[in-house]
Design an enzyme around this catalytic site. Sequence first.
Site, PDB file in Angstrom:
ATOM      1  CD  GLN A 111      -2.627  -1.300  -0.140  1.00  0.00           C
ATOM      2  OE1 GLN A 111      -3.355  -0.413  -0.579  1.00  0.00           O
ATOM      3  NE2 GLN A 111      -2.407  -2.425  -0.811  1.00  0.00           N
ATOM      4  CG  HIS A 148      -1.387   2.388  -3.927  1.00  0.00           C
ATOM      5  ND1 HIS A 148      -1.846   2.206  -5.200  1.00  0.00           N
ATOM      6  CD2 HIS A 148      -1.768   1.291  -3.233  1.00  0.00           C
ATOM      7  CE1 HIS A 148      -2.479   1.042  -5.285  1.00  0.00           C
ATOM      8  NE2 HIS A 148      -2.439   0.473  -4.114  1.00  0.00           N
ATOM      9  CD  GLU A 166      -8.342   1.458   0.458  1.00  0.00           C
ATOM     10  OE1 GLU A 166      -8.704   1.409  -0.726  1.00  0.00           O
ATOM     11  OE2 GLU A 166      -7.277   1.989   0.839  1.00  0.00           O
ATOM     12  CG  HIS A 167      -6.910  -2.591   1.696  1.00  0.00           C
ATOM     13  ND1 HIS A 167      -6.315  -1.417   1.259  1.00  0.00           N
ATOM     14  CD2 HIS A 167      -7.656  -3.039   0.667  1.00  0.00           C
ATOM     15  CE1 HIS A 167      -6.682  -1.183   0.007  1.00  0.00           C
ATOM     16  NE2 HIS A 167      -7.500  -2.143  -0.374  1.00  0.00           N
ATOM     17  CG  ASP A 185      -5.185  -4.150  -4.356  1.00  0.00           C
ATOM     18  OD1 ASP A 185      -6.184  -3.672  -3.784  1.00  0.00           O
ATOM     19  OD2 ASP A 185      -4.016  -3.881  -4.025  1.00  0.00           O
ATOM     20  CD  GLU A 225     -46.272  16.250  10.735  1.00  0.00           C
ATOM     21  OE1 GLU A 225     -46.445  16.493   9.518  1.00  0.00           O
ATOM     22  OE2 GLU A 225     -45.517  15.372  11.153  1.00  0.00           O
ATOM     23  CG  HIS A 264     -50.099  16.475   4.027  1.00  0.00           C
ATOM     24  ND1 HIS A 264     -49.786  17.703   3.514  1.00  0.00           N
ATOM     25  CD2 HIS A 264     -49.041  15.669   3.752  1.00  0.00           C
ATOM     26  CE1 HIS A 264     -48.587  17.660   2.956  1.00  0.00           C
ATOM     27  NE2 HIS A 264     -48.107  16.424   3.085  1.00  0.00           N
TER      28      HIS A 264
END
Length: 432
Positions: free
Chosen positions: A262, A265, A330-331, A364, A418, A423
Amino acid sequence: MPAINRLSTRDPDFRQRLDALLAWEGVSDEAVFNTVRDILAAVRRDGDAALMEYTRRFDRREVASAADLEIPVARLRQALDAIPAGQREVLESAAIRIRRYAERQKMESWQYTEDDGTVLGQQVTPLDRAGLYVPGGKAAYPSSVLMNAIPAKVAGVKELIMVVPTPGGEVNELVLAAAAVAGVDRVFAVGGAQAVAALAYGTATIPAVDKIVGPGNIYVATAKRMVYGTVGIDMIAGPSEILVICDGETDPDWIAVDLFSQAEHDEDAQSILVSPDEAFLDRVAESMDRLMAEMPRAEIIRTSLEGRGALVHVRDLDEAVEVANHVAPEHLELSVAQPEVLAARIRHAGAIFMGRHTAEALGDYCAGPNHVLPTSRTARFSSPLGVYDFQKRSSLIHCSAEGASTLGRIASSLARGEGLVAHARSAEYRIR
């Protein structure tokens, strides 16, 4: 060896130091923001003319007409047929595995009928059109084409549009071949923020899409953030991350290279090893020192490890799980004797790699699950890219006369509470 950070949960300032390492600010600076804003506005206003101008300026390509930006589907098949047989075989093998996994993610419509005959349910439909951004030139990743395109096609997306820059006219044959394998419908040789703008707003040549996925540089990420709302996006991805929990019994060379995988990268990537065995941390550090010379991207790895990497000593594996859940990586590799026991206690991780033989790199490329994963602690609230990202859910409500009467009374009371009289009246008209 890289001066990687050493932390211990016994240190009083452990959490403060860990959080400082985890902090990453991915927001564009003002110059990037302004540049992207101007590009988006130009493409929205001038369409193909702006695309051609930006292609000349940024990709150093002269384009006679906007139609020349499209790469014919036949060219994708040509690339697939031309690449070496071994490369084609691994592309197709990876695609089979990714598709097989994706097929299991596909959501189906459902409904049920209540006692009074009212039918409630959920209707699942695919997006009409999705856009896939793929980095181009030398920094090209055919694996990303497979991971982004195959789930879209499994979901039933009618048209998948791929954009890829071709700087200086350089086309990556593996990327085109991967597009053929994945079933991409149309490909355009355009990149950067201008490609994102074209996908979001549409031009005379490039159709507007409903969602944009795929990785890119800071300009692409900024553009995706800015067009969100006009279209959907997958996520704003930060630098790649790995956290390894090891009990000290795995070959330290394996773990060292897992951390490298990693770190290579980019300089902002993050690699963290957590272990209750302090001597093992020392052995991994020694392995990193020895193996670094074998890495072509050694300088990037070194910068990454020195800036954001860490070897963390914990009291036991229970504490290692606590650290992992805080980091929300992430991993996450669980390089321990009984990984399933720890995995059951992990609440936050993009992907969990279980056992000593499961290298993150397999995920990957070819294991099957998607490699597009939440970064920067967003695994606390988000998930990997999947088929479900290309499907929409619509609620189904079909009231019987009896059901309309029963529900009408409830709705009327709530609506009047309300102060929404229309409605209430709308519901009351159906009360028997």
